[in-house]
Write an enzyme that holds these catalytic residues in place. Structure first.
Site, PDB file in Angstrom:
ATOM      1  N   LEU A   8     -16.271  -9.745 -31.911  1.00  0.00           N
ATOM      2  CA  LEU A   8     -17.061  -8.515 -31.908  1.00  0.00           C
ATOM      3  C   LEU A   8     -16.132  -7.324 -31.698  1.00  0.00           C
ATOM      4  CD1 LEU A   8     -20.182  -9.627 -29.817  1.00  0.00           C
ATOM      5  CD2 LEU A   8     -19.627  -9.996 -32.239  1.00  0.00           C
ATOM      6  N   ARG A  15     -15.247   5.974 -23.708  1.00  0.00           N
ATOM      7  CA  ARG A  15     -14.454   6.266 -22.507  1.00  0.00           C
ATOM      8  C   ARG A  15     -12.959   6.316 -22.788  1.00  0.00           C
ATOM      9  NH1 ARG A  15     -16.417   2.040 -18.156  1.00  0.00           N
ATOM     10  NH2 ARG A  15     -17.337   0.960 -19.940  1.00  0.00           N
ATOM     11  N   GLU A 155     -28.753 -10.743 -14.640  1.00  0.00           N
ATOM     12  CA  GLU A 155     -28.116  -9.431 -14.574  1.00  0.00           C
ATOM     13  C   GLU A 155     -28.180  -8.905 -13.151  1.00  0.00           C
ATOM     14  OE1 GLU A 155     -26.366  -8.199 -16.964  1.00  0.00           O
ATOM     15  OE2 GLU A 155     -26.957  -9.845 -18.293  1.00  0.00           O
ATOM     16  N   LYS A 334      20.665  -0.770 -37.409  1.00  0.00           N
ATOM     17  CA  LYS A 334      19.409  -0.778 -38.164  1.00  0.00           C
ATOM     18  C   LYS A 334      19.621  -1.464 -39.503  1.00  0.00           C
ATOM     19  CE  LYS A 334      18.143   1.964 -41.070  1.00  0.00           C
ATOM     20  NZ  LYS A 334      18.006   1.935 -42.569  1.00  0.00           N
ATOM     21  N   ASN A 369      24.365   6.235 -44.627  1.00  0.00           N
ATOM     22  CA  ASN A 369      23.609   5.376 -45.535  1.00  0.00           C
ATOM     23  C   ASN A 369      22.525   6.092 -46.322  1.00  0.00           C
ATOM     24  OD1 ASN A 369      22.383   5.723 -42.983  1.00  0.00           O
ATOM     25  ND2 ASN A 369      21.038   3.974 -43.311  1.00  0.00           N
TER      26      ASN A 369
END
Length: 447
Positions: A8, A15, A155, A334, A369
């Site tokens: 779900l 919030r 509950e 890199k 590069n």
């Protein structure tokens, strides 16, 4: 037996105070949704359905980045958890087997916990609910158990004082046979204060049909839900604490565990030593016996056995350090391979390149590069020596055993054993320095 996973992921997450769907916020380098899907992968589901709503296109794209064959169902209106699960019924209409309902904002349910639920299901329980012993039960729904198993989910606002004393609380995660699950959901109504269809109601309905319900428990930390930025910070703390403990249990030395940060998929082999303040971004694999020194940052890279990195080094995506390679302080690598025994020790950038076996790269060297449009490759052969403060303008090749003099700007290939000197010739003007200083001082006195 086949298992389907229903995740779900339709909530807005108001919030969070964000335009980004709640389940796409990240903990340890991965979205909450990916954490939930990764947990579900531990039970090898035959089918996965993600129920989207707010920001549905983004959520669907993220789900399919994880696994392309994931099915997407849409909850147009957020009318409760049972209504959300019902949206997956069409996608699973022909599926035969158990269905497990997870939540995209509850990232840490362990695969072992899900397997325990499936074991209970296959032992004869028709509906299995995941519970936890809460340190502070507060507003959580209580799991009321008895001799026949799970009797009800109560509950908090409707509980009696005796029921409020129960500390076994509901996580919301449920497992049932696919057909049984959707039959029970069809009987759920919305006669409650919020007018929503609650998935928890299926326990009462199942009991009314003489079906057996059971509860399986897990550690409370697994059930942590993320609904706010504070919850995200708490989730990060939980994840990092668990990952640090797992790393040390698996033979990794963390010299300052509380300052080491991992991603969800970090892999580090035994006998590796990790110094203080090291950050592992996503996609990092470090083999046995490497050393990662303080204040280094690694992401989407591979470090082989016995390599040394840092301090203050950065390995970016595509960096490949082979056995015994060294990358030292204030260096950046890199999309480059540093072969066995090669050294890139000081103040250097190596990008889109190969550094050959036992080559030595002097301090301040850069591979140039990028020309503003295209990236180009620099090839540095085995045993080559690049003098300090050199710029290698790609595409360019330094052959095996080639030498580049310090301060050179190399724009042409260097042959085997050749020495490249690409700098202006030094000229010394006798006494000129002293005369210049005297003249400048005289000018200053006149002001």
């Amino acid at each position: 037996m086949n298992t389907a996973l229903i995740v779900l992921a339709a909530g807005q997450g108001s919030r969070m105070k964000s335009d980004l769907p709640k389940v796409l916020h990240e903990v340890a380098g991965a979205s909450l949704l990916v954490h939930a899907l990764r947990s579900g992968d531990g039970i090898d589901p035959a089918r996965i359905v993600v129920v989207t709503g707010h920001g549905g296109a983004q959520v669907a794209a993220a789900a399919r980045d994880w696994r392309e064959e994931i099915s997407i169902a849409t909850q147009e209106e957020q009318l409760g958890t049972a209504h959300a699960v019902a949206q997956a019924s069409a996608a699973l209409a022909e599926f035969e087997g158990d269905a497990v309902v997870l939540y995209g904002d509850t990232p840490f349910i362990a695969p072992d916990t899900l397997r325990a639920m499936l074991d209970e299901r296959r032992a004869g329980a028709d509906v299995v609910v995941l519970g936890f012993e809460a340190a502070d039960p507060g507003s959580y729904g209580r799991l009321k158990t008895g001799p026949d198993g799970l009797e009800a989910i109560v509950e908090a606002k409707e509980a009696t004082p005796e029921e409020l004393a129960i500390t076994l609380c509901n996580s919301g995660v449920i497992c049932a046979d696919r057909a049984t699950l959707f039959e029970l959901i069809e009987a759920v109504d919305n006669k409650n204060a919020k007018g929503e269809y609650y998935l928890t109601d299926i326990v009462e309905i199942a009991r009314g049909r003489a079906l057996r319900c059971a509860a399986v428990t897990c550690d409370e930390a697994e059930t942590l839900g993320v609904n706010s930025r504070r919850d995200m910070a708490a989730a990060e703390t939980v994840f990092q604490s668990g990952m640090r403990a797992a790393m040390m249990d698996n033979g990794v030395t963390l010299q300052s565990p509380d300052t080491t940060y991992f991603s969800f998929d970090t892999h580090i082999g035994p006998d590796t030593v990790v110094g203080p303040h090291v950050v592992f971004g996503p996609g990092v694999t470090v083999e046995n016996g490497a050393e990662i020194r303080a204040f280094s940052h690694l992401e989407d890279c591979h470090v082989a056995r016995g390599a040394q990195i840092g301090p203050y080094a950065r390995l970016r995506p595509g960096a490949e350090l082979q056995e015994g390679a060294r990358v030292g302080n204030f260096c950046e690598i890199k999309n480059a391979v540093v072969e066995p025994g090669a050294k890139v020790n000081h103040l250097t950038y190596i990008g889109d390149a190969r550094v050959g076996e036992k080559a030595n790269i002097g301090a301040g060297t850069i591979t140039c590069n990028y020309d503003g449009v295209f990236k180009h490759h620099t090839d540095i052969g085995a045993g080559a020596f690049i003098g300090s403060n050199s710029a290698l303008v790609a595409p360019v090749s330094i052959a095996q055993g080639g030498y580049v003099a310090s301060g050179s700007v190399v724009t042409s290939d260097v042959g085997p054993g050749d020495l490249a000197i690409a700098r202006a010739r030094q000229v010394n003007k006798t006494g000129l320095g002293a005369r210049m200083v005297a003249r400048l001082k005289a000018m200053k006195e006149k002001r």
